[in-house]
Design a protein around this motif. Structure first.
Motif, mmCIF file in Angstrom:
data_model
loop_
_atom_site.group_PDB
_atom_site.id
_atom_site.type_symbol
_atom_site.label_atom_id
_atom_site.label_comp_id
_atom_site.label_asym_id
_atom_site.label_seq_id
_atom_site.Cartn_x
_atom_site.Cartn_y
_atom_site.Cartn_z
ATOM 1 N N ARG A 305 1.058 -1.203 -0.087
ATOM 2 C CA ARG A 305 0.051 0.210 -0.070
ATOM 3 C C ARG A 305 0.960 1.179 0.053
ATOM 4 N NH1 ARG A 305 -3.602 0.739 5.095
ATOM 5 N NH2 ARG A 305 -3.360 -1.669 4.895
ATOM 6 N N LEU A 306 0.469 1.877 -0.907
ATOM 7 C CA LEU A 306 1.358 3.533 -0.993
ATOM 8 C C LEU A 306 0.753 4.436 -0.031
ATOM 9 C CD1 LEU A 306 1.613 3.519 -4.853
ATOM 10 C CD2 LEU A 306 3.439 3.042 -3.242
ATOM 11 N N THR A 307 1.260 5.535 0.321
ATOM 12 C CA THR A 307 0.643 6.581 1.357
ATOM 13 C C THR A 307 -0.319 7.032 0.330
ATOM 14 O OG1 THR A 307 2.322 8.163 0.610
ATOM 15 C CG2 THR A 307 2.755 6.876 2.580
ATOM 16 N N LEU A 308 -0.330 7.243 -0.881
ATOM 17 C CA LEU A 308 -1.618 7.535 -1.759
ATOM 18 C C LEU A 308 -1.515 6.485 -2.918
ATOM 19 C CD1 LEU A 308 -3.834 9.621 -2.819
ATOM 20 C CD2 LEU A 308 -1.986 10.837 -3.771
ATOM 21 N N GLU A 309 -2.708 5.924 -3.200
ATOM 22 C CA GLU A 309 -2.512 4.684 -4.008
ATOM 23 C C GLU A 309 -2.529 5.675 -5.366
ATOM 24 O OE1 GLU A 309 -2.239 1.795 -4.068
ATOM 25 O OE2 GLU A 309 -2.378 1.434 -2.036
ATOM 26 N N CYS A 310 -1.753 5.045 -6.252
ATOM 27 C CA CYS A 310 -1.753 5.544 -7.897
ATOM 28 C C CYS A 310 -1.262 4.500 -8.536
ATOM 29 C CB CYS A 310 -0.956 6.640 -7.736
ATOM 30 S SG CYS A 310 0.810 6.365 -7.547
ATOM 31 N N GLU A 311 -1.152 4.818 -9.954
ATOM 32 C CA GLU A 311 -0.741 3.627 -10.879
ATOM 33 C C GLU A 311 0.751 4.240 -11.028
ATOM 34 O OE1 GLU A 311 -0.158 1.020 -12.557
ATOM 35 O OE2 GLU A 311 -2.449 1.154 -12.099
ATOM 36 N N PRO A 312 1.596 3.362 -10.636
ATOM 37 C CA PRO A 312 2.979 3.600 -10.564
ATOM 38 C C PRO A 312 3.372 4.087 -12.087
ATOM 39 C CG PRO A 312 2.583 1.888 -9.124
ATOM 40 C CD PRO A 312 1.331 2.015 -9.878
ATOM 41 N N SER A 313 2.795 3.290 -12.817
ATOM 42 C CA SER A 313 3.136 3.646 -14.466
ATOM 43 C C SER A 313 3.061 5.122 -14.918
ATOM 44 C CB SER A 313 2.499 2.661 -15.336
ATOM 45 O OG SER A 313 1.189 3.229 -15.376
ATOM 46 N N GLY A 314 2.410 5.817 -13.852
ATOM 47 C CA GLY A 314 2.159 7.423 -14.384
ATOM 48 C C GLY A 314 3.095 8.320 -13.756
ATOM 49 N N ALA A 315 4.136 7.761 -12.775
ATOM 50 C CA ALA A 315 5.132 8.545 -12.224
ATOM 51 C C ALA A 315 6.245 9.240 -13.335
ATOM 52 C CB ALA A 315 5.764 7.431 -11.116
ATOM 53 N N ASP A 316 6.425 10.451 -13.011
ATOM 54 C CA ASP A 316 7.323 11.093 -13.703
ATOM 55 C C ASP A 316 8.754 10.617 -13.340
ATOM 56 O OD1 ASP A 316 5.500 12.397 -15.359
ATOM 57 O OD2 ASP A 316 5.653 14.189 -14.178
ATOM 58 N N ARG A 317 9.157 10.539 -12.046
ATOM 59 C CA ARG A 317 10.329 10.344 -11.490
ATOM 60 C C ARG A 317 10.196 9.372 -10.311
ATOM 61 N NH1 ARG A 317 9.122 15.278 -12.320
ATOM 62 N NH2 ARG A 317 8.716 15.721 -10.033
ATOM 63 N N ALA A 318 11.214 8.969 -9.916
ATOM 64 C CA ALA A 318 11.222 7.924 -8.663
ATOM 65 C C ALA A 318 12.711 7.820 -7.828
ATOM 66 C CB ALA A 318 10.781 6.450 -9.145
ATOM 67 N N LEU A 319 12.456 7.580 -6.612
ATOM 68 C CA LEU A 319 13.623 7.519 -5.840
ATOM 69 C C LEU A 319 13.678 6.186 -5.061
ATOM 70 C CD1 LEU A 319 16.094 8.844 -4.352
ATOM 71 C CD2 LEU A 319 14.319 9.561 -2.770
ATOM 72 N N LEU A 320 14.680 5.189 -5.239
ATOM 73 C CA LEU A 320 14.635 4.252 -4.484
ATOM 74 C C LEU A 320 15.921 4.106 -3.357
ATOM 75 C CD1 LEU A 320 13.926 0.846 -4.019
ATOM 76 C CD2 LEU A 320 15.591 0.567 -5.783
ATOM 77 N N LEU A 321 15.389 3.827 -2.156
ATOM 78 C CA LEU A 321 16.679 3.707 -1.220
ATOM 79 C C LEU A 321 16.575 2.386 -0.440
ATOM 80 C CD1 LEU A 321 16.219 7.250 0.172
ATOM 81 C CD2 LEU A 321 18.127 6.548 -0.951
ATOM 82 N N VAL A 322 17.683 1.693 -0.353
ATOM 83 C CA VAL A 322 17.638 0.180 0.301
ATOM 84 C C VAL A 322 18.523 0.308 1.455
ATOM 85 C CG1 VAL A 322 17.989 -1.993 0.177
ATOM 86 C CG2 VAL A 322 16.905 -0.837 -1.826
ATOM 87 N N GLY A 323 18.286 -0.162 2.688
ATOM 88 C CA GLY A 323 18.737 0.177 3.852
ATOM 89 C C GLY A 323 19.131 -1.076 4.756
ATOM 90 N N GLY A 324 20.005 -1.191 5.694
ATOM 91 C CA GLY A 324 20.155 -2.283 6.361
ATOM 92 C C GLY A 324 21.642 -2.499 6.999
ATOM 93 N N PRO A 325 21.931 -3.690 7.495
ATOM 94 C CA PRO A 325 23.315 -3.933 7.884
ATOM 95 C C PRO A 325 24.089 -4.199 6.599
ATOM 96 C CG PRO A 325 21.863 -5.352 9.017
ATOM 97 C CD PRO A 325 20.907 -4.558 8.002
ATOM 98 N N PRO A 326 25.112 -3.605 6.530
ATOM 99 C CA PRO A 326 25.881 -3.443 5.096
ATOM 100 C C PRO A 326 26.225 -4.780 4.536
ATOM 101 C CG PRO A 326 27.131 -2.366 6.784
ATOM 102 C CD PRO A 326 25.955 -2.899 7.530
ATOM 103 N N ALA A 327 26.369 -5.740 5.188
ATOM 104 C CA ALA A 327 26.432 -7.159 4.386
ATOM 105 C C ALA A 327 25.185 -7.644 3.526
ATOM 106 C CB ALA A 327 26.937 -8.140 5.481
ATOM 107 N N TRP A 328 24.148 -7.146 4.272
ATOM 108 C CA TRP A 328 22.805 -7.272 3.494
ATOM 109 C C TRP A 328 22.535 -6.767 2.221
ATOM 110 C CZ3 TRP A 328 19.914 -11.600 4.730
ATOM 111 C CH2 TRP A 328 20.002 -12.335 6.023
ATOM 112 N N LEU A 329 23.205 -5.551 2.114
ATOM 113 C CA LEU A 329 22.738 -4.641 0.904
ATOM 114 C C LEU A 329 23.411 -5.247 -0.316
ATOM 115 C CD1 LEU A 329 22.798 -1.293 2.960
ATOM 116 C CD2 LEU A 329 20.976 -2.696 2.494
ATOM 117 N N ASN A 330 23.139 -6.097 -0.892
ATOM 118 C CA ASN A 330 23.499 -6.839 -2.056
ATOM 119 C C ASN A 330 23.353 -5.878 -3.326
ATOM 120 O OD1 ASN A 330 23.127 -8.504 -4.648
ATOM 121 N ND2 ASN A 330 24.265 -9.751 -3.235
#
Ligand code: GTP
Ligand code: MG
Length: 397
Positions: A305-330
């Motif tokens: 669930r997104l904070t506001l439901e929408c069709e992701p295919s309509g997004a103009d731009r996007a940011l992805l951040l992945v966090g956690g213990p360093p050895a897990w960040l493949n």
């Protein structure tokens, strides 16, 4: 990245308080937090915003604004300089961004935020992001007599009682009018749809603590990851900073929605020792387990669930951040996640980064979709409000 977090009105103050609480993990991304309301009860019922930064304005407004947004706009215009001066208690001039928090639907936050945002834009160079909730359908409903609860029993003085004034017949119209005023002023508007996050039969006052924590967790995941003075980031393969966030969020009042996923992982029990710097964080982790954890969290963030439901295919731009213990960040799994985001959104403007958390016991992924196309809830609000506005325009003539 250091933020000035400013809550206006009941919801805004509570959300700012929740963000300040989410910041108490030691990775400070909140430079200062402020709470402004015409209602002194709301300002005092907070826990994290420093007392000196809580400010009641419009003392002459007796009994609140009662949903009168036009009056809210006048009050906002009249007090905006007073509120901006309050910020001098902190360090607004060194902020990387401002977060103005409010609940759309009311008269105080919705009335003051447009003037405040415009004022901040003239006073400072940093972007001004608005964090806001959308009203729930049940706020519009006329409450029925709840025989068991005397506080909800209709009286002559209050024929439609709801706890905490939850009956807000003008909530949707107010929401649309405030959004219109924010247009061209706020750099971006990060939305949280109360309707989608409330459970069946739940009232807003029952749910609001949970909703505010959910929203604050996601907001903190974006901004804590980009917290500038964070030594852990030295280890990050690909660091995302305030300028990157500004590029993705844009400056044209685009709507932003956030997706989030987590997964607990087994770590060598070195949490506290790692924190003391006694061991390196490069524990041995099975590659397939790390890949799977990263894939799972990214998939949850994108498909949950997104904070506001929408069709992701309509997004103009996007940011992805992945966090956690360093050895897990493949790295490969994060790169694959980024490709997945590219195909899902169809956008070429994607930024991704990793957020090493040596003392973390889980992997998380946060996705911010910016400039999302017609989110159905926003379209619905706008289309239902227009005929009403037309009627009223007719009456004015
Ligand atoms: N998620 C969440 N939403 C809230 C909360 N409180 C209120 N809301 C929503 O925010 C909208 C505005 O409510 P308030 O923030 O209390 O209103 P206000 O800005 O103080 O304006 P007034 O009408 O003058 O009281 C409501 O219609 C609700 O949809 C909260 O704590 N959390
Ligand atoms: Mg209020």
């Amino acid at each position: 990245m250091q933020l000035e977090v400013i809550g206006v009105g009941g919801a805004g103050c509570r959300i700012a308080d929740s963000i300040a609480a989410a910041d108490s993990t030691g990775r400070s991304f909140v430079g200062d937090a402020f709470a402004f309301d015409v209602d002194s009860d709301e300002v005092t019922a907070l826990s994290e915003v420093p007392v000196a930064n809580r400010h009641r304005y419009g003392q002459t407004i007796d009994g609140g604004l009662e949903g009168d947004l036009q009056r809210g706009f006048s009050v906002g215009d009249a007090h905006v300089d007073e509120l901006s001066r309050q910020l001098d208690r902190g360090q607004p001039s060194v902020a990387d961004a401002f977060l103005v928090c409010l609940g759309l639907g009311g008269a105080t936050g919705g009335g003051t935020a447009p003037a405040l945002v415009a004022n901040l834009k003239t006073l400072y160079d940093a972007p001004v992001y608005v964090l806001t909730t959308l009203p729930a359908k049940r706020e519009l409903e006329v409450p029925t007599d709840d025989g068991d609860d005397p506080s909800r029993r209709p009286t002559q003085a209050d024929p439609h009682p709801r706890p905490d004034g939850e009956h807000r017949p003008l909530a949707e119209e107010n929401a649309v009018r405030t959004l219109e005023r924010l247009e061209g002023r706020a750099d971006a508007v990060i939305c949280f749809d109360n309707e989608a996050w409330l459970r069946a039969g739940e009232s807003l006052s029952e749910a609001r603590g949970r909703l505010n924590r959910e929203f604050a967790t996601r907001v903190a995941a974006v901004f804590a990851a980009t917290a500038g003075a964070n030594d852990e980031q030295v280890d990050a393969e690909s660091v995302v900073d305030a300028n990157d966030v500004a590029r993705i969020f844009g400056s044209r009042t685009d709507v932003i929605t956030l997706g989030y996923g987590t997964q607990d992982v087994e770590t060598d029990d070195g949490g506290s020792l790692l924190g003391l710097g006694l061991f390196t964080s490069k524990e041995s982790v099975d590659t397939s387990a790390a890949v799977s954890a990263v894939e799972t969290t990214i998939s949850k963030a994108l498909r949950g669930r997104l904070t506001l439901e929408c069709e992701p295919s309509g997004a103009d731009r996007a940011l992805l951040l992945v966090g956690g213990p360093p050895a897990w960040l493949n790295r490969q799994a994060i790169a694959d996640g980024r490709s997945l985001l590219e195909t899902t959104t169809g956008s070429a403007e994607i930024l991704s980064g990793d957020v090493p958390r040596p003392d973390g016991d889980g992997v998380f992924a946060i996705v911010a979709l910016a400039g999302v196309g017609p989110a159905s809830r926003l379209e619905q609000l706008r289309s239902e409000t227009r005929p009403f506005e037309r009627d009223r325009a007719g009456e004015d003539q």
